[in-house]
Design a protein around this motif. Structure first.
Motif, PDB file in Angstrom:
ATOM      1  N   ASP A 201      27.076  41.509  54.109  1.00 56.28           N
ATOM      2  CA  ASP A 201      26.146  40.712  54.913  1.00 56.28           C
ATOM      3  C   ASP A 201      26.880  39.847  55.929  1.00 56.28           C
ATOM      4  OD1 ASP A 201      24.192  41.847  53.456  1.00 56.28           O
ATOM      5  OD2 ASP A 201      23.673  40.057  52.283  1.00 56.28           O
ATOM      6  N   GLY A 202      28.113  39.478  55.601  1.00 53.77           N
ATOM      7  CA  GLY A 202      28.896  38.669  56.528  1.00 53.77           C
ATOM      8  C   GLY A 202      29.648  39.517  57.540  1.00 53.77           C
ATOM      9  N   GLY A 203      29.413  40.831  57.539  1.00 54.70           N
ATOM     10  CA  GLY A 203      30.066  41.711  58.509  1.00 54.70           C
ATOM     11  C   GLY A 203      31.460  42.137  58.078  1.00 54.70           C
ATOM     12  N   TRP A 204      31.825  41.885  56.801  1.00 58.47           N
ATOM     13  CA  TRP A 204      33.172  42.246  56.323  1.00 58.47           C
ATOM     14  C   TRP A 204      33.163  43.652  55.757  1.00 58.47           C
ATOM     15  CZ3 TRP A 204      37.117  39.036  57.281  1.00 58.47           C
ATOM     16  CH2 TRP A 204      36.815  37.695  57.580  1.00 58.47           C
ATOM     17  N   ARG A 205      34.298  44.337  55.940  1.00 54.62           N
ATOM     18  CA  ARG A 205      34.486  45.644  55.314  1.00 54.62           C
ATOM     19  C   ARG A 205      35.492  45.466  54.189  1.00 54.62           C
ATOM     20  NH1 ARG A 205      35.961  50.972  56.374  1.00 54.62           N
ATOM     21  NH2 ARG A 205      37.904  50.387  57.343  1.00 54.62           N
ATOM     22  N   LEU A 206      35.087  45.907  53.009  1.00 56.43           N
ATOM     23  CA  LEU A 206      35.985  45.815  51.857  1.00 56.43           C
ATOM     24  C   LEU A 206      36.911  47.027  51.944  1.00 56.43           C
ATOM     25  CD1 LEU A 206      36.631  44.444  49.180  1.00 56.43           C
ATOM     26  CD2 LEU A 206      34.571  45.453  48.246  1.00 56.43           C
ATOM     27  N   THR A 207      38.157  46.794  52.351  1.00 54.25           N
ATOM     28  CA  THR A 207      39.028  47.940  52.622  1.00 54.25           C
ATOM     29  C   THR A 207      39.914  48.303  51.432  1.00 54.25           C
ATOM     30  OG1 THR A 207      40.697  46.523  53.582  1.00 54.25           O
ATOM     31  CG2 THR A 207      39.129  47.515  55.103  1.00 54.25           C
ATOM     32  N   HIS A 208      40.068  47.369  50.469  1.00 55.73           N
ATOM     33  CA  HIS A 208      40.955  47.686  49.350  1.00 55.73           C
ATOM     34  C   HIS A 208      40.692  46.756  48.181  1.00 55.73           C
ATOM     35  CE1 HIS A 208      44.971  47.943  47.223  1.00 55.73           C
ATOM     36  NE2 HIS A 208      44.535  49.183  47.272  1.00 55.73           N
ATOM     37  N   ALA A 209      40.761  47.301  46.977  1.00 57.20           N
ATOM     38  CA  ALA A 209      40.628  46.474  45.770  1.00 57.20           C
ATOM     39  C   ALA A 209      41.651  46.969  44.759  1.00 57.20           C
ATOM     40  CB  ALA A 209      39.221  46.607  45.197  1.00 57.20           C
ATOM     41  N   ASP A 210      42.327  46.048  44.113  1.00 53.97           N
ATOM     42  CA  ASP A 210      43.381  46.416  43.164  1.00 53.97           C
ATOM     43  C   ASP A 210      43.225  45.567  41.907  1.00 53.97           C
ATOM     44  OD1 ASP A 210      45.692  47.430  42.046  1.00 53.97           O
ATOM     45  OD2 ASP A 210      47.034  46.118  43.189  1.00 53.97           O
ATOM     46  N   VAL A 211      43.075  46.232  40.757  1.00 54.65           N
ATOM     47  CA  VAL A 211      42.880  45.508  39.485  1.00 54.65           C
ATOM     48  C   VAL A 211      44.035  45.848  38.542  1.00 54.65           C
ATOM     49  CG1 VAL A 211      41.354  45.172  37.491  1.00 54.65           C
ATOM     50  CG2 VAL A 211      40.370  45.691  39.742  1.00 54.65           C
ATOM     51  N   THR A 212      44.590  44.829  37.896  1.00 51.24           N
ATOM     52  CA  THR A 212      45.589  45.055  36.839  1.00 51.24           C
ATOM     53  C   THR A 212      45.041  44.494  35.529  1.00 51.24           C
ATOM     54  OG1 THR A 212      47.390  44.833  38.430  1.00 51.24           O
ATOM     55  CG2 THR A 212      47.977  44.660  36.115  1.00 51.24           C
ATOM     56  N   LEU A 213      44.983  45.338  34.513  1.00 52.98           N
ATOM     57  CA  LEU A 213      44.544  44.900  33.191  1.00 52.98           C
ATOM     58  C   LEU A 213      45.784  44.637  32.348  1.00 52.98           C
ATOM     59  CD1 LEU A 213      41.774  47.613  32.779  1.00 52.98           C
ATOM     60  CD2 LEU A 213      41.395  45.175  33.183  1.00 52.98           C
ATOM     61  N   VAL A 214      45.815  43.528  31.628  1.00 53.90           N
ATOM     62  CA  VAL A 214      46.978  43.188  30.802  1.00 53.90           C
ATOM     63  C   VAL A 214      46.551  43.226  29.334  1.00 53.90           C
ATOM     64  CG1 VAL A 214      48.840  41.530  30.416  1.00 53.90           C
ATOM     65  CG2 VAL A 214      47.706  41.621  32.658  1.00 53.90           C
ATOM     66  N   CYS A 215      47.015  44.231  28.610  1.00 49.27           N
ATOM     67  CA  CYS A 215      46.676  44.350  27.185  1.00 49.27           C
ATOM     68  C   CYS A 215      47.643  45.342  26.511  1.00 49.27           C
ATOM     69  CB  CYS A 215      45.235  44.811  26.999  1.00 49.27           C
ATOM     70  SG  CYS A 215      44.814  46.347  27.781  1.00 49.27           S
ATOM     71  N   GLU A 216      47.818  45.161  25.210  1.00 46.09           N
ATOM     72  CA  GLU A 216      48.607  46.142  24.449  1.00 46.09           C
ATOM     73  C   GLU A 216      47.728  47.360  24.156  1.00 46.09           C
ATOM     74  OE1 GLU A 216      51.832  45.632  23.746  1.00 46.09           O
ATOM     75  OE2 GLU A 216      51.795  43.614  24.601  1.00 46.09           O
ATOM     76  N   ARG A 217      46.504  47.081  23.744  1.00 42.06           N
ATOM     77  CA  ARG A 217      45.522  48.108  23.420  1.00 42.06           C
ATOM     78  C   ARG A 217      44.146  47.599  23.811  1.00 42.06           C
ATOM     79  NH1 ARG A 217      45.371  49.410  17.550  1.00 42.06           N
ATOM     80  NH2 ARG A 217      45.791  47.206  17.364  1.00 42.06           N
ATOM     81  N   PRO A 218      43.201  48.443  24.134  1.00 45.04           N
ATOM     82  CA  PRO A 218      43.277  49.897  24.173  1.00 45.04           C
ATOM     83  C   PRO A 218      44.169  50.375  25.317  1.00 45.04           C
ATOM     84  CG  PRO A 218      41.223  49.165  25.155  1.00 45.04           C
ATOM     85  CD  PRO A 218      41.879  47.941  24.593  1.00 45.04           C
ATOM     86  N   LYS A 219      44.618  51.612  25.219  1.00 46.22           N
ATOM     87  CA  LYS A 219      45.408  52.192  26.297  1.00 46.22           C
ATOM     88  C   LYS A 219      44.443  52.570  27.423  1.00 46.22           C
ATOM     89  CE  LYS A 219      49.327  51.559  24.468  1.00 46.22           C
ATOM     90  NZ  LYS A 219      49.960  50.304  24.949  1.00 46.22           N
ATOM     91  N   VAL A 220      44.805  52.171  28.634  1.00 48.10           N
ATOM     92  CA  VAL A 220      43.867  52.275  29.751  1.00 48.10           C
ATOM     93  C   VAL A 220      44.111  53.522  30.599  1.00 48.10           C
ATOM     94  CG1 VAL A 220      43.294  51.144  31.946  1.00 48.10           C
ATOM     95  CG2 VAL A 220      43.453  49.790  29.855  1.00 48.10           C
ATOM     96  N   GLY A 221      45.359  54.002  30.603  1.00 46.95           N
ATOM     97  CA  GLY A 221      45.800  55.047  31.544  1.00 46.95           C
ATOM     98  C   GLY A 221      44.807  56.164  31.785  1.00 46.95           C
TER      99      GLY A 221
END
Ligand SMILES: Nc1ccn([C@@H]2O[C@H](COP(=O)(O)OP(=O)(O)OP(=O)(O)O)[C@@H](O)[C@H]2O)c(=O)n1
Ligand SMILES: C[C@](O)(CO)[C@H](O)COP(=O)(O)O
Length: 375
Positions: free
Chosen positions: A304-324
């Motif tokens: 709505d503000g005229g922005w383009r979401l060009t990239h998003a990067d998420v890092t999950l930090v955990c021993e388990r569950p395995k996310v890969g």
């Protein structure tokens, strides 16, 4: 009141030269016409787009993979014939007629034109002439021209559809622009402020100018961080994917820690507070809520503000569950909620080497960044 945009892209670009018509040449990786389309596509008050191209360019246009809101039409030998062909395909109360070659259009000009159309039969952006004006012949100045009351016309030029369609049908060929057609039909045309960035690529040097303008785009990055503690349960929601696990994550909503971090990253880039401000935990309606609601809200606010979401990067930090092996499904889920291509979304995971609360498997932490771009 519905609004359509007619984007005329059927010219040959003879003055610009080059081996392709100017609207099909690339600027920083994307064609001029794609850039123009994206501006209207991202605008919340534009309901549909008609793209007018030359017969020879139909295959190129089809290869753009046009959004379902866009209709493709074949243009004519003159700009006014292309506009008329575009108008025939419009199914909306109001229409914005725009040159594909003006790919630096700031979205607020669309708002200005539509705002003026609330009270005027026609409206168009323009800039007052600020240089002295001369007449000249044979390389010599022959006289002075009064510049007061002179304007440099831009597009999009906006109209009530039925009126401009009738005006074009009555006018015939040879119109400089759609304002000329409207004036000939007796319509009043309101002037709204234009913008230097909305120049028309016309001469060969204009490509270098457009590249410089693009380099000056507004680019913002936001970051987000969230933690949820483990409790009873047989699965966790991570980035929109239900992952089976011996424990669940606790939270007021579905406790999707990755989605929360990304939602906050978008709010951060917008300087629009955080998830708690928009969806207070004290509000019972968000109890057990699907976190996609939060992410969709943040992405919508950006759009709505005229922005383009060009990239998003998420890092999950955990021993388990395995996310890969869930990462691609998570990327797809996030991309769908944000309405962007999956190639623009990254999900990865790391352990904290058994250190700290994530290492002791007391909870999961997530970090995210979001990049927003506005021309
Ligand atoms: N028969 C035409 C002529 C022009 N246009 C479009 O109208 C806009 C403004 O026109 P202009 O800058 O004059 O483009 P060209 O006609 O392509 O340029 P030139 O006169 O240099 O050949 C451009 O987006 C152009 O593609 C069109 O759709 N159909
Ligand atoms: C419509 C227009 O862009 C208004 O400035 C312009 O008239 C069309 O281009 P041209 O260079 O005049 O052919």
């Amino acid at each position: 009141m519905t609004t359509a945009a007619v984007i005329v892209a059927a010219g040959r670009g003879l003055r610009a030269g080059g081996c392709l018509p100017k609207q099909w040449r690339r600027l920083a990786g994307r064609t001029v016409v794609e850039r123009t389309l994206a501006i209207f596509d991202a605008h919340p008050r534009v309901d549909g787009i008609v793209l007018v191209v030359a017969e020879d360019d139909l295959d190129r246009a089809r290869a753009l993979g046009l959004d379902r809101r866009a209709t493709l039409v074949t243009g004519g030998a003159e700009r006014s014939a292309s506009v008329l062909a575009g108008l025939a395909a419009v199914d909306a109360d109001r229409v914005l007629i725009h040159d594909a070659a003006r790919c630096g259009l700031p979205p607020e000009i669309i708002d200005r034109v539509l705002g003026a159309l609330d009270t005027a039969p026609a409206a168009a952006p323009a800039l007052a002439v600020t240089d002295a004006l001369w007449t000249g012949a044979d390389g010599k100045v022959t006289g002075l021209q009064d510049r007061s009351g002179l304007w440099r016309a831009q597009t999009p030029q906006g109209f009530h559809t039925a009126a401009i369609r009738a005006a074009h049908q009555a006018h015939g060929p040879g119109a400089a622009d759609d304002v000329a057609v409207a004036l000939a039909a007796g319509l009043d045309v309101a002037i709204v402020p234009g913008d230097e960035r909305n120049f028309k690529i016309t001469e060969p040097g204009d490509f270098a100018r457009a590249e410089r303008e693009l380099a000056a785009m507004d680019v913002r990055t936001g970051n987000g961080y969230d933690v949820h503690r483990f409790g009873d349960g047989d699965h966790v929601m991570l980035c929109g994917v239900k992952v089976p696990h011996g424990r669940g994550l606790q939270g007021h909503s579905d406790a999707d820690v990755g989605m929360h971090a990304l939602t906050d990253a978008i709010y951060g880039a917008l300087a629009a507070g955080d998830i708690g401000r928009h969806f207070p935990p004290s509000d019972q309606q968000w109890k057990g809520a699907d976190s996609r609601v939060f992410l969709a809200h943040a992405a919508g606010l950006a759009r709505d503000g005229g922005w383009r979401l060009t990239h998003a990067d998420v890092t999950l930090v955990c021993e388990r569950p395995k996310v890969g092996h869930h990462a691609d499904a998570m990327r797809a889920a996030l991309a769908e909620v944000m309405g962007i291509e999956v190639e623009r979304v990254s999900v990865k995971a790391t352990t904290s080497e058994r250190l700290g609360f994530t290492g002791r498997e007391e909870g999961i932490a997530a970090l995210a960044t979001a990049t927003l771009v506005r021309p």
